[in-house]
Enzyme design. Sequence first.
Site, mmCIF file in Angstrom:
data_model
loop_
_atom_site.group_PDB
_atom_site.id
_atom_site.type_symbol
_atom_site.label_atom_id
_atom_site.label_comp_id
_atom_site.label_asym_id
_atom_site.label_seq_id
_atom_site.Cartn_x
_atom_site.Cartn_y
_atom_site.Cartn_z
ATOM 1 N N ARG A 264 0.797 -1.229 0.000
ATOM 2 C CA ARG A 264 0.000 0.000 0.000
ATOM 3 C C ARG A 264 0.826 1.273 0.000
ATOM 4 O O ARG A 264 0.556 2.202 -0.762
ATOM 5 C CB ARG A 264 -0.897 0.078 1.261
ATOM 6 C CG ARG A 264 -2.218 -0.576 1.133
ATOM 7 C CD ARG A 264 -2.599 -1.162 2.463
ATOM 8 N NE ARG A 264 -1.624 -2.168 2.786
ATOM 9 C CZ ARG A 264 -1.693 -3.425 2.329
ATOM 10 N NH1 ARG A 264 -2.709 -3.793 1.608
ATOM 11 N NH2 ARG A 264 -0.757 -4.305 2.609
ATOM 12 N N THR A 265 1.777 1.344 0.904
ATOM 13 C CA THR A 265 2.456 2.633 1.093
ATOM 14 C C THR A 265 3.223 3.007 -0.171
ATOM 15 O O THR A 265 3.100 4.124 -0.685
ATOM 16 C CB THR A 265 3.394 2.557 2.310
ATOM 17 O OG1 THR A 265 2.646 2.050 3.412
ATOM 18 C CG2 THR A 265 3.955 3.914 2.657
ATOM 19 N N LYS B 253 26.088 -3.853 -0.751
ATOM 20 C CA LYS B 253 27.562 -3.805 -0.820
ATOM 21 C C LYS B 253 28.151 -3.106 0.395
ATOM 22 O O LYS B 253 29.352 -2.892 0.466
ATOM 23 C CB LYS B 253 27.990 -3.047 -2.081
ATOM 24 C CG LYS B 253 27.486 -3.640 -3.379
ATOM 25 C CD LYS B 253 27.870 -2.719 -4.545
ATOM 26 C CE LYS B 253 27.044 -3.025 -5.770
ATOM 27 N NZ LYS B 253 27.069 -1.900 -6.727
ATOM 28 N N ARG C 118 11.260 3.843 3.623
ATOM 29 C CA ARG C 118 10.866 2.863 4.656
ATOM 30 C C ARG C 118 12.110 2.078 5.030
ATOM 31 O O ARG C 118 12.860 1.623 4.154
ATOM 32 C CB ARG C 118 9.784 1.924 4.145
ATOM 33 C CG ARG C 118 9.523 0.768 5.106
ATOM 34 C CD ARG C 118 8.328 -0.056 4.718
ATOM 35 N NE ARG C 118 7.085 0.662 4.977
ATOM 36 C CZ ARG C 118 5.882 0.124 4.869
ATOM 37 N NH1 ARG C 118 5.754 -1.140 4.517
ATOM 38 N NH2 ARG C 118 4.793 0.829 5.113
ATOM 39 N N HIS D 87 4.757 5.585 11.687
ATOM 40 C CA HIS D 87 4.283 5.471 10.305
ATOM 41 C C HIS D 87 3.357 6.677 10.080
ATOM 42 O O HIS D 87 2.133 6.541 9.998
ATOM 43 C CB HIS D 87 3.537 4.148 10.122
ATOM 44 C CG HIS D 87 3.305 3.741 8.705
ATOM 45 N ND1 HIS D 87 3.542 4.571 7.625
ATOM 46 C CD2 HIS D 87 2.831 2.569 8.184
ATOM 47 C CE1 HIS D 87 3.232 3.926 6.504
ATOM 48 N NE2 HIS D 87 2.800 2.713 6.824
HETATM 49 N N1 CP Z 1 -0.295 -0.074 5.812
HETATM 50 C C1 CP Z 1 0.916 -0.355 5.254
HETATM 51 O O1 CP Z 1 1.943 0.256 5.612
HETATM 52 O O2 CP Z 1 0.896 -1.313 4.297
HETATM 53 P P1 CP Z 1 2.151 -1.792 3.470
HETATM 54 O O3 CP Z 1 3.108 -2.437 4.436
HETATM 55 O O4 CP Z 1 1.636 -2.714 2.436
HETATM 56 O O5 CP Z 1 2.799 -0.546 2.875
#
Ligand code: CP
Length: 305
Positions: free
Chosen positions: A51-52, A80, A101, A129
């Site tokens: 999603r993100t 590396k 991320r 998040h």
């Molecule tokens: N909600 C969320 O962060 O989903 P993903 O891990 O798929 O990005």
Amino acid sequence: MKPKSLVNIGDYSRDDIIRIIETASKFKQQPNRPLLKGKVCATLFFEPSTRTRLSFETAINRLQGRIVGFSDTATSSATKGESLKDTIMMVSNYADIIIMRHHLEGSARYASEVSPVPIINAGDGANQHPTQTMLDIFSIYETQQTLQDLTITIVGDLKYGRAVHSLIEGLSHFNPTFNFVAPQEMKIPEKHKIYCDKRGIKYHEFTDFSPNSINSADILYMTRVQRERFTDLMEYEKVKNIYTLRNDMLSDSKPNLKVLHPLPRVKEIDQDVDSNPKAYYFQQAGNGVYMRQAVMCDLLNIEVE
Ligand code: CP
């Protein structure tokens, strides 16, 4: 001067959150606008995502920006031995904004301190998040027509769930009451309770997923047990299916209740809930596009008419 970044939702004020919700509403009306034309956006995903990453990339595409990046560390020079600092310094030569991320808590803060371009934290370990929280708050506002004085029942992995940790901070401006439902092994960490105590935020802790914790709620926020954060998989096995929401459990819930989940789900929401009008998790995920458009424009000082 350092550019603005979104690292921790606690860095955003009540006014910031409301301003960005208003912008996201404009994008929901009209998501296709050439506002990122000429901009390059980097998506650096050191951890998996559906999603993100895809909602950020959809958001950028709909704004006519360009995307560089990776979705798998194995295809980057991190394998590396390149440091995070060097990676960020390099990518900031190429891109106007970096969406990152990473599995390490604090990595986004560190990146924002070394980066000459804005950093958006797309999840740093079990810490934060913040764009998930922004879209959660947008979805709450959309379904409740207010953010004020709501009862939010949060169920599942409250220890490792970064979406939960951010949500508590993001809602702190709006006088929430939290019901924290988690087994002993995954209960909300002390620092989040101290955070609530200092701000006079009411909360109750439960280990059983009782009818009362569902029926008193305006929002039921279900979460997945975060398998990837457990060092001992035996511990994960003990708690992985601890709570499951079934459709019949919603029969005495408030008319305005909505069920949210940051997704992915495993077994914590039965599929029979999906057709209940109170289920809102797929629409919630859809709101990620508009909210992420709003966050990027805000950080890049792009005005949205
Ligand atoms: N909600 C969320 O962060 O989903 P993903 O891990 O798929 O990005």
